[in-house]
Design a protein around this motif. Structure first.
Motif, PDB file in Angstrom:
ATOM      1  N   ALA A  98      -8.631  -2.862  -5.073  1.00  0.00           N
ATOM      2  CA  ALA A  98      -8.131  -1.806  -4.120  1.00  0.00           C
ATOM      3  C   ALA A  98      -6.857  -1.322  -4.800  1.00  0.00           C
ATOM      4  CB  ALA A  98      -7.782  -2.644  -2.788  1.00  0.00           C
ATOM      5  N   VAL A  99      -5.959  -1.756  -5.580  1.00  0.00           N
ATOM      6  CA  VAL A  99      -4.710  -1.351  -6.030  1.00  0.00           C
ATOM      7  C   VAL A  99      -5.112  -0.089  -6.985  1.00  0.00           C
ATOM      8  CG1 VAL A  99      -2.837  -1.549  -7.626  1.00  0.00           C
ATOM      9  CG2 VAL A  99      -3.516  -3.242  -5.772  1.00  0.00           C
ATOM     10  N   VAL A 100      -6.102  -0.352  -7.805  1.00  0.00           N
ATOM     11  CA  VAL A 100      -6.675   0.874  -8.675  1.00  0.00           C
ATOM     12  C   VAL A 100      -7.070   2.085  -7.733  1.00  0.00           C
ATOM     13  CG1 VAL A 100      -8.133   1.519 -10.473  1.00  0.00           C
ATOM     14  CG2 VAL A 100      -6.965  -0.624 -10.553  1.00  0.00           C
ATOM     15  N   TRP A 101      -7.880   1.817  -6.822  1.00  0.00           N
ATOM     16  CA  TRP A 101      -8.309   3.012  -5.792  1.00  0.00           C
ATOM     17  C   TRP A 101      -7.312   3.355  -5.253  1.00  0.00           C
ATOM     18  CZ3 TRP A 101     -12.358   5.769  -5.477  1.00  0.00           C
ATOM     19  CH2 TRP A 101     -13.588   5.496  -6.321  1.00  0.00           C
ATOM     20  N   LEU A 102      -6.277   2.696  -4.697  1.00  0.00           N
ATOM     21  CA  LEU A 102      -5.117   3.503  -4.091  1.00  0.00           C
ATOM     22  C   LEU A 102      -4.218   4.414  -4.814  1.00  0.00           C
ATOM     23  CD1 LEU A 102      -3.862   0.183  -2.006  1.00  0.00           C
ATOM     24  CD2 LEU A 102      -4.660   2.204  -0.943  1.00  0.00           C
ATOM     25  N   ALA A 103      -3.954   3.786  -6.123  1.00  0.00           N
ATOM     26  CA  ALA A 103      -3.235   4.681  -7.155  1.00  0.00           C
ATOM     27  C   ALA A 103      -4.095   5.783  -7.553  1.00  0.00           C
ATOM     28  CB  ALA A 103      -3.045   3.873  -8.244  1.00  0.00           C
ATOM     29  N   GLY A 104      -5.562   5.699  -7.604  1.00  0.00           N
ATOM     30  CA  GLY A 104      -6.272   6.791  -8.043  1.00  0.00           C
ATOM     31  C   GLY A 104      -6.009   7.959  -6.720  1.00  0.00           C
ATOM     32  N   VAL A 160       0.710  -1.209   0.111  1.00  0.00           N
ATOM     33  CA  VAL A 160       0.061  -0.196   0.079  1.00  0.00           C
ATOM     34  C   VAL A 160       0.937   1.356  -0.095  1.00  0.00           C
ATOM     35  CG1 VAL A 160      -1.697   1.403   1.347  1.00  0.00           C
ATOM     36  CG2 VAL A 160      -1.756  -1.235   1.070  1.00  0.00           C
ATOM     37  N   GLU A 161       1.978   1.089   0.810  1.00  0.00           N
ATOM     38  CA  GLU A 161       2.821   2.469   1.026  1.00  0.00           C
ATOM     39  C   GLU A 161       3.503   2.560  -0.433  1.00  0.00           C
ATOM     40  OE1 GLU A 161       2.500   4.917   2.922  1.00  0.00           O
ATOM     41  OE2 GLU A 161       1.130   3.751   4.375  1.00  0.00           O
ATOM     42  N   LEU A 162       4.121   1.479  -0.746  1.00  0.00           N
ATOM     43  CA  LEU A 162       4.999   1.758  -2.117  1.00  0.00           C
ATOM     44  C   LEU A 162       4.158   2.048  -3.159  1.00  0.00           C
ATOM     45  CD1 LEU A 162       6.668  -1.994  -2.365  1.00  0.00           C
ATOM     46  CD2 LEU A 162       7.783   0.066  -1.726  1.00  0.00           C
ATOM     47  N   ILE A 163       2.873   1.708  -3.374  1.00  0.00           N
ATOM     48  CA  ILE A 163       1.875   2.394  -4.601  1.00  0.00           C
ATOM     49  C   ILE A 163       1.806   3.752  -4.161  1.00  0.00           C
ATOM     50  CG2 ILE A 163      -0.606   2.564  -5.093  1.00  0.00           C
ATOM     51  CD1 ILE A 163      -0.718  -0.474  -4.565  1.00  0.00           C
ATOM     52  N   LYS A 164       1.736   4.396  -2.774  1.00  0.00           N
ATOM     53  CA  LYS A 164       1.606   5.774  -2.590  1.00  0.00           C
ATOM     54  C   LYS A 164       2.887   6.703  -3.075  1.00  0.00           C
ATOM     55  CE  LYS A 164      -2.100   5.253   0.823  1.00  0.00           C
ATOM     56  NZ  LYS A 164      -2.395   5.217   2.247  1.00  0.00           N
TER      57      LYS A 164
END
Length: 160
Positions: free
Chosen positions: A134-140, A45-49
């Protein structure tokens, strides 16, 4: 390099429209809860952010999420140091690589006008449908925060 105007002229977007900012914080919380329910590793999650924030040049978000990755999620600093060159290392799992590639494609959407099928398919193969959502929403969501942080030139918090 262009000379910057008075930074006080920039809107403090969170306080200028607090109800909207609270809604964004609420959406972020909802997406993080969905990521946890889907079983995504807090490090991912943090790596995506962090990766989206690197691409967008958001110092505020980079500062926050790098610290969160290290201090709250237990991320190895060495992986944080090489994150911009993740493709050149063996430090990241297949799942992390798929998420990073998708995050980059979504973040660079204004330049490329597409998320290539091979990138999306790689992510779809690496995650369950719930995790991929969840990955798509996190990136968005982080991209939206980045845009406000960069536009408003959010100052970094002081540290002891």
């Amino acid at each position: 390099m262009s000379e910057r105007r008075n930074p006080n002229r920039r809107a403090a977007l969170a306080s200028a429209l607090p109800a909207a900012y609270q809604q964004l914080l609420g959406m972020n919380k909802l997406v993080e809860e969905a990521a946890a329910e889907a079983g995504l590793d807090p490090k991912l999650v943090e790596l995506i952010k962090i990766r989206a924030s690197q691409l967008n040049g958001c110092a505020f978000c980079l500062d926050m999420h790098s610290r969160d990755a290290r201090d709250k999620a237990g991320e190895d600093e060495r992986r944080l140091y090489v994150l911009p060159a993740w493709r050149e290392t063996t430090f990241f799992t297949e799942q992390e690589q798929a998420a990073l590639a998708l995050t980059e494609a979504m973040t660079n959407l204004p330049s490329h006008h597409d998320v290539p099928d091979e990138i999306y398919d790689r992510a779809a193969d690496a995650f369950t449908a719930q995790q991929l959502t969840a990955v798509v929403w996190l990136a968005g969501v982080i991209n939206l925060f980045n845009r406000f942080g960069v536009t408003g030139r959010m100052p970094l918090p002081s540290r002891p």
